[in-house]
Scaffold this motif. Structure first.
Motif, short mmCIF file in Angstrom:
data_model
loop_
_atom_site.label_atom_id
_atom_site.label_comp_id
_atom_site.label_asym_id
_atom_site.label_seq_id
_atom_site.Cartn_x
_atom_site.Cartn_y
_atom_site.Cartn_z
N VAL A 161 -15.48 -17.79 18.93
CA VAL A 161 -16.03 -17.96 19.75
C VAL A 161 -15.31 -16.46 20.81
O VAL A 161 -14.91 -16.09 21.88
CB VAL A 161 -14.86 -19.23 21.34
N HIS A 162 -16.20 -15.28 19.74
CA HIS A 162 -15.73 -13.89 19.70
C HIS A 162 -16.52 -13.30 20.23
O HIS A 162 -17.17 -12.03 20.54
CB HIS A 162 -14.80 -12.87 19.31
N CYS A 163 -18.50 -14.01 19.51
CA CYS A 163 -19.39 -13.54 19.76
C CYS A 163 -20.46 -14.11 20.15
O CYS A 163 -20.06 -15.51 20.02
CB CYS A 163 -19.89 -12.08 18.86
N ALA A 164 -21.86 -14.37 20.88
CA ALA A 164 -22.98 -15.58 20.88
C ALA A 164 -24.13 -14.36 20.99
O ALA A 164 -24.24 -13.09 22.02
CB ALA A 164 -22.47 -16.13 22.35
N LEU A 165 -25.04 -15.60 21.18
CA LEU A 165 -26.37 -15.01 22.09
C LEU A 165 -26.90 -16.00 22.88
O LEU A 165 -25.98 -17.33 22.90
CB LEU A 165 -27.30 -15.63 20.19
N VAL A 166 -27.52 -14.97 23.96
CA VAL A 166 -27.80 -15.52 25.14
C VAL A 166 -28.41 -15.36 25.39
O VAL A 166 -29.00 -14.67 24.72
CB VAL A 166 -26.93 -15.14 26.40
N MET A 213 -30.04 -16.64 30.86
CA MET A 213 -28.29 -16.47 31.23
C MET A 213 -27.89 -15.24 31.70
O MET A 213 -27.02 -14.73 32.65
CB MET A 213 -27.81 -16.54 30.37
N ILE A 214 -28.74 -14.00 31.16
CA ILE A 214 -28.64 -12.82 31.45
C ILE A 214 -28.86 -12.38 32.59
O ILE A 214 -27.88 -11.65 33.29
CB ILE A 214 -29.63 -11.64 30.41
N ALA A 215 -30.63 -12.61 33.73
CA ALA A 215 -30.65 -12.91 34.77
C ALA A 215 -29.51 -13.20 35.40
O ALA A 215 -29.49 -13.58 36.69
CB ALA A 215 -31.46 -13.52 35.27
N GLU A 247 -24.92 -3.99 31.98
CA GLU A 247 -24.35 -2.90 31.92
C GLU A 247 -22.84 -2.93 30.85
O GLU A 247 -21.81 -1.75 30.89
CB GLU A 247 -23.96 -2.32 33.30
N ALA A 248 -22.26 -4.24 30.76
CA ALA A 248 -21.11 -4.44 30.24
C ALA A 248 -20.77 -3.91 28.49
O ALA A 248 -21.80 -4.28 28.24
CB ALA A 248 -20.78 -6.06 30.32
N PRO A 249 -20.06 -3.36 28.28
CA PRO A 249 -19.83 -2.81 26.79
C PRO A 249 -19.96 -4.28 26.39
O PRO A 249 -19.45 -5.09 26.28
CB PRO A 249 -18.27 -1.99 26.92
N GLY A 250 -20.81 -4.00 24.49
CA GLY A 250 -20.75 -5.15 24.25
C GLY A 250 -22.57 -5.72 23.84
O GLY A 250 -22.40 -6.80 23.51
N PHE A 251 -23.13 -5.68 25.06
CA PHE A 251 -24.28 -5.93 25.53
C PHE A 251 -25.57 -5.18 24.44
O PHE A 251 -25.33 -4.16 24.43
CB PHE A 251 -24.13 -5.92 27.14
N ARG A 303 -27.45 -11.11 21.69
CA ARG A 303 -26.28 -10.36 21.19
C ARG A 303 -24.68 -10.03 21.81
O ARG A 303 -25.29 -8.48 22.16
CB ARG A 303 -26.40 -10.12 19.65
N ILE A 304 -24.79 -10.54 22.39
CA ILE A 304 -23.42 -10.31 23.29
C ILE A 304 -22.07 -10.18 22.49
O ILE A 304 -20.88 -11.25 21.62
CB ILE A 304 -22.84 -10.87 23.56
N THR A 305 -21.30 -9.43 21.97
CA THR A 305 -19.43 -8.76 22.15
C THR A 305 -18.28 -8.75 23.20
O THR A 305 -18.99 -8.20 24.12
CB THR A 305 -19.27 -8.12 21.08
N ALA A 306 -17.40 -8.31 23.07
CA ALA A 306 -16.49 -7.34 23.64
C ALA A 306 -16.23 -7.72 25.00
O ALA A 306 -16.61 -8.56 25.50
CB ALA A 306 -16.95 -5.93 22.96
#
Length: 409
Positions: free
Chosen positions: A4-9, A13-15, A22-26, A31-34
């Motif tokens: 539960v520290h990274c995922a695919l969206v 979902m992005i919309a 704009e978030a760090p890890g995007f 793929r999203i982290t942080a």
């Protein structure tokens, strides 16, 4: 990922999530982290329909009670589930039978906020770093399978230190999610500075707690012991990912991965352990926690059966600053679980443990056999303060508790 520290969206979902791109890890791939991962998780929690939230909380409490668990530690926080979710869970726990709830609120400097929410302290999932599986745990040296990164620091040294000092001065527990060796460096330095400012006795009295403590060295353990810190650890991490060639070895290489989750080393240093699940990362299954601690992939890190059992029972209460709980004694509240299991035995899988402990003359109490491959004990009933919060649909359980579901003690 299961951690539960990274995922695919998805693009949809992005919309839906404001500011996600704009978030760090995007990453544009989805793929999203942080911070990006925290942003999505927080958005989803806030958008949960009330009925679904309550159904999930009720189901989790029932599942834990059926596993013999009488107290659940909720590691809440603004990056996990939000104040509304924690408030709903606290209200449910006070209104309905089930495991006792020990709540924490993970916001830096959030001690007063934690008290206002009904939490025991500003601890739990207050992230210093991420996870090894997602390559976001903070390391001294780069990841073996990605030399471009050493992980992500979510908090700096000053923030860690000030949080420890503020909570100590308020007489409350501070704590952090901490996995990597560099992340533990920040905690250890923070504890040293806090001891200088608040005094060793005050730091120990606060009984700060750390979640995971995966890469603790002997030097780390010595400071944690001096500061009276409780390590909340998850033996099933090693059982699932610690084998040679497994996920930890892939991330860290054989040398570094062999030293992970050194339960025996922490105990030798005088650090109190509490075993848990980090659910949903690993199952709520206490006997399997004990088994995994006994049969760690590195024999030098193994605990004896009695030490693991103590960490899975009394250790959890000590982590919540309840030193009077977790044992059966005349005059104590009737809080216990009843199990159907195999023959009892004294087990010490670490060959370095003195043979005397397994000799019948030592009087060491036995436990159900937990050799690899043997079935774990089955919970027949779970009782909290004299009231059954779970009774198996089982004739034997019915005979034990009768129709009232209550116990005199």
């Amino acid at each position: 990922r299961v951690d539960v520290h990274c995922a695919l969206v998805s693009g949809a979902m992005i919309a839906l999530v404001p500011g996600l791109a704009e978030a760090p890890g995007f990453e544009a791939s989805g793929r999203i982290t942080a911070d990006a991962h925290h942003t999505v998780r927080r958005h989803l929690t806030e958008e949960l329909p009330g009925g679904l939230r309550q159904a999930a909380q009720r189901a989790t409490r029932a599942h834990a009670a059926a596993a013999g668990v009488v107290a659940m530690h909720e590691a809440a926080g603004p990056d996990i589930n939000g104040a509304e979710d924690l408030g709903a869970l606290l209200a449910l726990a006070s209104a309905e039978p089930g495991p006792e709830l020990v709540a924490y609120w993970g916001r830096p400097g959030g001690c007063a906020e934690a008290i206002g929410l009904g939490a025991l302290g500003a601890a739990g999932d207050l992230f210093i770093d991420g996870s090894l599986g997602s390559r976001t745990a903070l390391l001294r040296a780069p990841y073996s399978d990605d030399p471009t990164t050493r992980g992500i620091p979510y908090l700096d040294q000053a923030t860690v230190t000030e949080h420890l000092v503020a909570c100590t001065e308020a007489g409350r527990q501070a704590g952090f999610h901490v996995i990597g060796d560099a992340a533990l460096d920040l905690v250890v330095q923070g504890l040293r500075e806090a001891i200088e400012r608040c005094g060793r006795a005050s730091i120990r009295a606060a009984r700060h707690r750390l979640e995971h403590v995966s890469m603790a060295s002997a030097a780390h353990a010595a400071v944690l012991s001096e500061a009276g810190v409780v390590a909340s650890v998850q033996p099933l991490f090693d059982a699932q990912w610690g084998a040679p060639g497994g996920a930890y070895e892939q991330r860290l290489g054989a040398h570094r991965s062999r030293g992970l989750h050194d339960f025996a080393g922490l105990v030798r240093a005088g650090v109190s352990l509490a075993l848990g699940s980090d659910s949903p990362v690993t199952p709520i299954d206490p006997w399997e926690w004990v088994r995994a601690a006994m049969w760690h992939h590195n024999p030098a890190a193994r605990l004896s059966g009695r030490a693991a059992f103590a960490a899975a029972t009394r250790g959890g209460w000590r982590a919540a600053r309840r030193d009077d709980a977790g044992v059966l004694a005349v005059g104590s509240p009737a809080t216990f679980a009843i199990w159907a299991g195999a023959d009892l035995a004294v087990q010490a899988p670490d060959a370095r443990v003195a043979n005397w402990s397994t000799d019948p003359r030592s009087g060491t109490p036995g436990l159900p056999r937990l050799d690899p491959g043997t079935p774990a004990p089955r919970c027949l009933a779970t009782v909290l303060a004299g009231r059954a919060i779970f009774v198996a649909d089982d004739a034997l359980a019915g005979e034990l508790l009768g129709d009232s579901g209550s116990v005199e003690a």
